[in-house]
Design an enzyme around this catalytic site. Structure first.
Site, short mmCIF file in Angstrom:
data_model
loop_
_atom_site.label_atom_id
_atom_site.label_comp_id
_atom_site.label_asym_id
_atom_site.label_seq_id
_atom_site.Cartn_x
_atom_site.Cartn_y
_atom_site.Cartn_z
CE LYS A 115 11.16 7.05 -45.84
NZ LYS A 115 12.10 6.26 -46.72
CE1 TYR A 151 7.95 3.41 -44.13
CE2 TYR A 151 10.30 3.17 -44.46
CZ TYR A 151 9.05 3.46 -44.95
OH TYR A 151 8.90 3.82 -46.26
P1 NAD Z 1 15.92 6.54 -56.52
O1 NAD Z 1 17.37 6.80 -56.43
O2 NAD Z 1 15.49 5.28 -57.14
O3 NAD Z 1 15.22 7.72 -57.32
C1 NAD Z 1 15.52 9.07 -57.07
C2 NAD Z 1 15.03 9.92 -58.21
O4 NAD Z 1 15.49 11.26 -57.97
C3 NAD Z 1 15.59 9.52 -59.58
O5 NAD Z 1 14.63 9.68 -60.56
C4 NAD Z 1 16.70 10.50 -59.83
O6 NAD Z 1 16.90 10.76 -61.18
C5 NAD Z 1 16.17 11.75 -59.14
N1 NAD Z 1 17.24 12.65 -58.72
C6 NAD Z 1 17.22 13.98 -58.90
N2 NAD Z 1 18.34 14.53 -58.43
C7 NAD Z 1 19.10 13.54 -57.96
C8 NAD Z 1 20.39 13.50 -57.37
N3 NAD Z 1 21.10 14.61 -57.16
N4 NAD Z 1 20.87 12.30 -57.00
C9 NAD Z 1 20.16 11.17 -57.18
N5 NAD Z 1 18.93 11.13 -57.75
C10 NAD Z 1 18.41 12.33 -58.14
O7 NAD Z 1 15.32 6.70 -55.05
P2 NAD Z 1 13.91 6.19 -54.53
O8 NAD Z 1 14.11 4.91 -53.83
O9 NAD Z 1 12.92 6.24 -55.60
O10 NAD Z 1 13.61 7.29 -53.39
C11 NAD Z 1 13.07 8.55 -53.73
C12 NAD Z 1 12.29 9.09 -52.52
O11 NAD Z 1 11.25 8.17 -52.19
C13 NAD Z 1 13.11 9.28 -51.25
O12 NAD Z 1 12.60 10.39 -50.55
C14 NAD Z 1 12.81 8.03 -50.45
O13 NAD Z 1 12.95 8.21 -49.06
C15 NAD Z 1 11.37 7.80 -50.83
N6 NAD Z 1 10.99 6.38 -50.69
C16 NAD Z 1 9.89 6.11 -49.98
C17 NAD Z 1 9.49 4.81 -49.82
C18 NAD Z 1 8.26 4.51 -49.02
O14 NAD Z 1 8.02 3.34 -48.74
N7 NAD Z 1 7.45 5.51 -48.69
C19 NAD Z 1 10.23 3.77 -50.38
C20 NAD Z 1 11.35 4.09 -51.14
C21 NAD Z 1 11.73 5.41 -51.29
#
Ligand code: NAD
Length: 408
Positions: free
Chosen positions: A162, A251
């Site tokens: 999401k 949420y």
């Molecule tokens: P994060 O920044 O920790 O990780 C992002 C990942 O994407 C990294 O591995 C990064 O290397 C990669 N990436 C590829 N291209 C990128 C760019 N141009 N810029 C930055 N990163 C890039 O983020 P996250 O917290 O893991 O979030 C990732 C996804 O998960 C998002 O869609 C977020 O909304 C979702 N999320 C969902 C929940 C949930 O509870 N369902 C919780 C946190 C995050």
């Protein structure tokens, strides 16, 4: 709160700062982004801090669905990948990452064969990899649509984090690609698999608080004051849209819909971006909205990247109240009923939500079961967020059709 109208000079500054945007896009974050061109690319990032990798890989259960994890960031590595262990019908078959060293470390720890570890440039090659049946997209939001459409072109099913995408046009593109490929598309709305939220939906359906008058949700956090859009994608317009609403406030929006069981018929909203704060040059700091439902119930949603932490959903009916605090967290949920029915709920381990959503998609793939959180739900929510921004920009109520589209 200041409205979102900003001066022409500020628009020009923003336009210069983010070359890929038109001035119009700078005025209205989020919904207009992908229509302005300037799509961001995927890039490797370092291993997040405090990741614990498994000491030995688990064997896939026979007949379980193989997933390629796309994006090895915080949420994938700390929440979802460790939970494959607890799933019955899902296993990690492949990894996609832009950081070769991280890819190797994570691949070794999870026992992913070297020839099932892909860079972003090699992503389309997954088409020929029969070990991969589904792709789990855990990338920044601005990348979801393109990676999903390419997964469908490769003949894979998709579990997408999401929010589904930054615009309803992108959501529609993803749904059309899934249909063309005859593959499943599920949005990873984990709370639909979390015991307290499932019970809350059932309680509201049997009118445990009587007729719902108000819903109040807060999804608030405070982004590190030293953050900038170049190192934190959550405050970068091209990757995150308008900011807290898409990331966290979604949420509260979801809660308002599944607790009332209704779609709003009109929305009013306000959005705030402080001057001279490097965190909020591209996204809003706070968004507050008010949704009116056909029954007369009203939901008030607050979300922010610049407020003391809060994650609540309160439903106030004519005979009682449901209090959820925290409401949609990873764990530690607390929920109680007040009024005519007074009781607290202790419903077991909320972390079952992670493996629950994985196995739900695997069930749909194996048995054709209907998906509880399909692409159409993701589209609905993105349409409503577009309506929230439109209401904030115009300062007027936006009226909606039952599918969440704004009335022209
Ligand atoms: P994060 O920044 O920790 O990780 C992002 C990942 O994407 C990294 O591995 C990064 O290397 C990669 N990436 C590829 N291209 C990128 C760019 N141009 N810029 C930055 N990163 C890039 O983020 P996250 O917290 O893991 O979030 C990732 C996804 O998960 C998002 O869609 C977020 O909304 C979702 N999320 C969902 C929940 C949930 O509870 N369902 C919780 C946190 C995050």
């Amino acid at each position: 709160m200041t409205g979102i109208n900003i001066s022409r000079r500020r628009l020009i500054e923003l336009g210069r700062a983010t070359a890929s945007f038109t001035l119009a896009a700078a005025a209205i974050p989020g919904p207009v982004l992908a229509q302005t061109g300037g799509r961001p690319g995927a890039r490797g990032r370092p291993m997040p801090a405090n990741v614990s990798l498994p000491s030995r890989p688990t064997r896939p259960r026979p007949g379980s669905v193989g997933y390629a994890i796309v994006g090895l960031g915080d949420y994938a590595l700390k929440q979802m990948m460790p939970r494959f262990d607890r799933s019955q019908r899902s296993h990690i078959a492949a990894l996609v990452s832009g950081n070769p060293e991280k890819l190797a470390r994570v691949g070794d720890a999870y026992g992913v064969p070297e020839d099932a570890r892909y860079s972003y440039e090699q992503y389309d090659r997954i088409a020929a990899d029969r070990r991969i049946e589904a792709v789990y997209i855990v990338l920044p939001t601005g990348l979801h649509a393109d990676f999903a459409v390419r997964a469908f072109a490769a003949g894979k099913h998709v579990l997408c984090e999401k929010p589904m995408a930054l615009t309803s046009a992108d959501c529609e593109r993803m749904i059309a690609a899934a249909r063309r490929a005859d593959r499943k598309l599920m949005i990873a709305y984990r709370v639909h698999f979390e015991p307290h939220n499932i019970e809350a939906m059932a309680l509201m359906q049997r009118r445990a608080v009587g007729n719902i008058r108000f819903v109040r949700t807060e999804q608030l956090s405070r982004t590190d004051p030293s953050s900038t859009p170049s190192e934190n994608w959550r405050i970068s317009r091209t990757l995150a849209g308008g900011g807290p609403l898409e990331d966290y406030g979604i949420y509260g929006l979801q809660s308002a819909l599944y607790l009332t069981g209704e779609m709003p018929e009109s929305i009013t909203a306000t959005a705030f971006r402080p001057a001279n704060d490097p965190r909020f040059t591209e996204v809003f700091a706070s968004v507050a909205s008010q949704l009116r439902f056909p029954s007369g119930a009203v939901a008030q949603l607050a979300t922010s990247y610049d407020a003391h932490g809060s994650n609540i959903a309160h439903v106030l009916g004519d005979t009682g109240a449901l209090i959820m605090d925290p409401a949609t967290s990873y764990e530690g949920h607390e929920m109680r009923l007040e009024g005519r029915e007074r009781r607290s709920f202790s419903l077991g381990d909320p972390t079952v939500q992670f493996a629950g959503q994985l196995d739900h998609l695997s069930d749909a793939i194996r048995d054709g079961a209907a998906i509880r959180t399909p692409g159409e739900m993701g589209l609905r929510d993105v349409r409503l967020m577009e309506a929230i921004y439109a209401a904030a920009e115009s300062g007027r109520a936006v009226r909606l059709d039952p599918d969440g589209q704004m009335r022209r």
